[in-house]
Design an enzyme around this catalytic site. Sequence first.
Site, short mmCIF file in Angstrom:
data_model
loop_
_atom_site.label_atom_id
_atom_site.label_comp_id
_atom_site.label_asym_id
_atom_site.label_seq_id
_atom_site.Cartn_x
_atom_site.Cartn_y
_atom_site.Cartn_z
N LYS A 51 0.83 -1.20 0.00
CA LYS A 51 0.00 0.00 0.00
C LYS A 51 0.87 1.25 0.00
O LYS A 51 0.61 2.21 -0.74
CB LYS A 51 -0.95 -0.02 1.21
N GLN A 95 -4.87 -1.64 9.43
CA GLN A 95 -4.74 -2.97 8.82
C GLN A 95 -5.36 -4.02 9.75
O GLN A 95 -5.10 -4.04 10.95
CB GLN A 95 -3.25 -3.27 8.55
N ASP A 118 -11.06 2.50 3.60
CA ASP A 118 -11.44 1.08 3.44
C ASP A 118 -12.94 0.95 3.21
O ASP A 118 -13.40 -0.11 2.77
CB ASP A 118 -11.11 0.31 4.73
N1 GUN Z 1 -6.97 -7.15 5.91
C1 GUN Z 1 -7.28 -7.91 4.83
N2 GUN Z 1 -7.84 -7.15 3.87
C2 GUN Z 1 -7.88 -5.89 4.35
C3 GUN Z 1 -8.33 -4.66 3.80
O1 GUN Z 1 -8.85 -4.56 2.69
N3 GUN Z 1 -8.20 -3.57 4.61
C4 GUN Z 1 -7.67 -3.65 5.85
N4 GUN Z 1 -7.58 -2.53 6.57
N5 GUN Z 1 -7.23 -4.77 6.39
C5 GUN Z 1 -7.34 -5.89 5.63
#
Ligand code: GUN
Length: 284
Positions: A51, A95, A118
């Site tokens: 990211k 996350q 998100d």
């Molecule tokens: N863990 C697995 N997929 C995601 C996601 O799309 N966003 C976040 N914040 N954590 C995750």
Amino acid sequence: MIIKGKDLSVSIKEALKVRVDVLSKQYGRTPNLVVILVGDDPGSVSYVTGKAKAATEVGIRNTTLRREATISEADLLDTIAELNNDDDVDGILVQLPLPKHIDENKIIAAISPEKDVDAFHPINVAKLWLKQPCMLPCTPKGIIKLLHFAGVDIAGKEAVVIGRSNIVGQPVAKLLLDANATVTVAHSRTKHLSSITRRADILVVAVGRERFVTADMIKPGAVVIDVGVNRDTRNGKLCGDVDFEEAQYIAAAITPVPGGVGPMTITCLMENTVEAYINRMSKQ
Ligand code: GUN
């Protein structure tokens, strides 16, 4: 056909970079994303690194705040409150998963909905289900873009989603429904799974088990979207939920792992960050 999410994500990021350049000049500041990583789970570390790299590529300022796995819920909530109140922060992403002693729902609900890139906040989830304008969750949004990229006309198709998670299964089912597919959501308690999956013109698999979907579960000519990210127990390599080797000969189009859905999720996060930034800047 192999649906190369990697290629599509590269071209979206190139266009986004130009847009970020123009907007940054117009508004006098560049978008800013803050990612919070709690603990050191290797999967999460790898996602967060991806990211940050994509953000830098498109010209989004970004910071990863790393916190010990032992951080208290109260301290994490304090960190989020600070970022909510920081006018120089456009996007906040925590996350997941979080350590067991932290209530994920409480953390997600603490993020300002306008900075929730998100789109996991209850307000944003409600807006999605009410078909109100909102930021879309990254993986489902990326999947719809992949289907468009592959030239799939979703309207009137039978879509089957395996998996009912808040992050992927449920929201992608809603987006497919909004695109006028006839949608079935299958899950771990579904009976006669293969008779259902064999009806699918569009099969989305988000289960988290290697080789869960075998060729006999796929309708010849179907489009298969594999959301899984697993380690292949045979060779330690990344693999999806679909037995790609055999499925590629049955499906008309299929996403590979890696290089399919994963890069699109990250790219959609970049789009959401820019969207959050524009929404905030145009209010000022
Ligand atoms: N863990 C697995 N997929 C995601 C996601 O799309 N966003 C976040 N914040 N954590 C995750």
